[in-house]
Design an enzyme around this catalytic site. Structure first.
Site, PDB file in Angstrom:
ATOM      1  N   SER A  68       0.821  -1.217   0.000  1.00  0.00           N
ATOM      2  CA  SER A  68       0.000   0.000   0.000  1.00  0.00           C
ATOM      3  C   SER A  68       0.853   1.265   0.000  1.00  0.00           C
ATOM      4  CB  SER A  68      -0.901   0.019   1.231  1.00  0.00           C
ATOM      5  OG  SER A  68      -1.639  -1.158   1.335  1.00  0.00           O
TER       6      SER A  68
HETATM    7  N1  SAH Z   1      -0.759  -4.685   4.061  1.00  0.00           N
HETATM    8  C1  SAH Z   1      -0.077  -5.005   2.844  1.00  0.00           C
HETATM    9  C2  SAH Z   1      -0.879  -4.681   1.599  1.00  0.00           C
HETATM   10  C3  SAH Z   1      -1.442  -5.908   1.056  1.00  0.00           C
HETATM   11  S1  SAH Z   1      -2.386  -5.846  -0.407  1.00  0.00           S
HETATM   12  C4  SAH Z   1       1.295  -4.374   2.795  1.00  0.00           C
HETATM   13  O1  SAH Z   1       1.609  -3.560   3.659  1.00  0.00           O
HETATM   14  O2  SAH Z   1       2.079  -4.751   1.913  1.00  0.00           O
HETATM   15  C5  SAH Z   1      -3.701  -6.898   0.089  1.00  0.00           C
HETATM   16  C6  SAH Z   1      -3.360  -8.317   0.420  1.00  0.00           C
HETATM   17  O3  SAH Z   1      -4.561  -8.955   0.843  1.00  0.00           O
HETATM   18  C7  SAH Z   1      -2.840  -9.156  -0.742  1.00  0.00           C
HETATM   19  O4  SAH Z   1      -1.599  -9.693  -0.405  1.00  0.00           O
HETATM   20  C8  SAH Z   1      -3.897 -10.260  -0.907  1.00  0.00           C
HETATM   21  O5  SAH Z   1      -3.358 -11.501  -1.280  1.00  0.00           O
HETATM   22  C9  SAH Z   1      -4.512 -10.307   0.480  1.00  0.00           C
HETATM   23  N2  SAH Z   1      -5.853 -10.864   0.590  1.00  0.00           N
HETATM   24  C10 SAH Z   1      -6.916 -10.683  -0.235  1.00  0.00           C
HETATM   25  N3  SAH Z   1      -7.989 -11.353   0.248  1.00  0.00           N
HETATM   26  C11 SAH Z   1      -7.597 -11.950   1.404  1.00  0.00           C
HETATM   27  C12 SAH Z   1      -8.261 -12.774   2.382  1.00  0.00           C
HETATM   28  N4  SAH Z   1      -9.534 -13.134   2.264  1.00  0.00           N
HETATM   29  N5  SAH Z   1      -7.532 -13.198   3.438  1.00  0.00           N
HETATM   30  C13 SAH Z   1      -6.225 -12.861   3.574  1.00  0.00           C
HETATM   31  N6  SAH Z   1      -5.561 -12.107   2.698  1.00  0.00           N
HETATM   32  C14 SAH Z   1      -6.235 -11.642   1.630  1.00  0.00           C
END
Ligand code: SAH
Length: 224
Positions: A68
């Site tokens: 993000s």
């Molecule tokens: N917080 C992260 C941003 C992640 S982007 C950072 O700082 O880098 C969102 C993430 O959510 C992705 O890696 C995706 O695979 C995950 N995601 C999507 N749906 C999900 C679910 N139901 N449970 C767990 N992770 C999920």
């Protein structure tokens, strides 16, 4: 560049990001600011994006996901009003950056990621950087993590069609939940929910955001 020189250079860029991008955009919560001055975001992206790690933009990570934008991490962290002693749950570990930002502030961070590969990379980073207060699980985070509930704060780093009921159930009274709600591909509204004494949720909006979809049973699934 020598390792130590590079780390100093990255720290300087990090300080500029916080002082010239995040604080002017309104990030004020002291612990959040201090944490973002500390966590080495350049260690949470692949080598080819290291030079861009302290620009205020989202960047690609594996599995077509993103780390993000720093401002959004600041906004979401601040909205949780985290303090030491808190227990926080994050859904969507991704690179692990936002979990690390929380781990600098609170006692315990629980984070759930659906992609095994991303989870493994994040776990390796936590170990390398010495974050011993982060516990990670691979799976569908829309169901939360019942074993360690309830949480003082819950943050969801992926866009949901609705607020998953399981997550709201895992908040303490007075707890805060931050989640992007809206369209699957496109814009979502970043919502802040606070659990009141009667169990109801008070909602407010933190603005418009763009996240990858939350894929799971109480997120975007085959039926949606
Ligand atoms: N917080 C992260 C941003 C992640 S982007 C950072 O700082 O880098 C969102 C993430 O959510 C992705 O890696 C995706 O695979 C995950 N995601 C999507 N749906 C999900 C679910 N139901 N449970 C767990 N992770 C999920």
């Amino acid at each position: 560049m020598l390792f130590q020189d590079n780390e100093r250079y990255q720290a300087m860029k990090r300080e500029r990001m916080v002082k010239e991008q995040l604080q002017p955009k309104g990030i004020r919560h002291q612990a959040t600011v201090e944490s973002m001055l500390t966590v080495p975001r350049h260690k949470f992206v692949s080598e080819r994006f290291q030079d861009m790690a302290y620009q205020d933009t989202a960047l690609p990570i594996d599995k077509e996901q993103t780390i993000s934008q720093p401002y959004i991490v600041g906004l979401m962290t601040e909205a949780l009003q985290p303090s030491s002693g808190d227990k926080v749950l994050e859904i969507g570990t991704g690179s692990g950056y936002a979990a690390a930002v929380l781990a600098e502030i609170v006692d315990e961070v629980y984070t759930v990621e659906r992609h095994q590969d991303l989870a493994q990379q994040a776990e390796d980073r936590f170990e390398l950087l010495g974050y011993e207060n982060i516990r990670l699980r691979v799976g569908d985070g829309t169901k939360g993590w019942v074993e360690y509930a309830p949480y003082d704060g819950i943050t969801i780093a992926a866009g949901a069609p609705v607020v998953p009921e399981s997550l709201a159930d895992q908040l303490v009274t007075g707890g805060r939940l931050v989640i992007p709600v809206g369209r699957k591909e496109g814009v979502q509204e970043l919502m802040l929910l606070k659990k009141k004494a009667d169990g109801k949720l008070a909602r407010s909006s933190l603005g418009q955001v763009r996240f990858v979809p939350l894929v799971g049973e109480e997120g975007w699934n085959k039926g949606r």
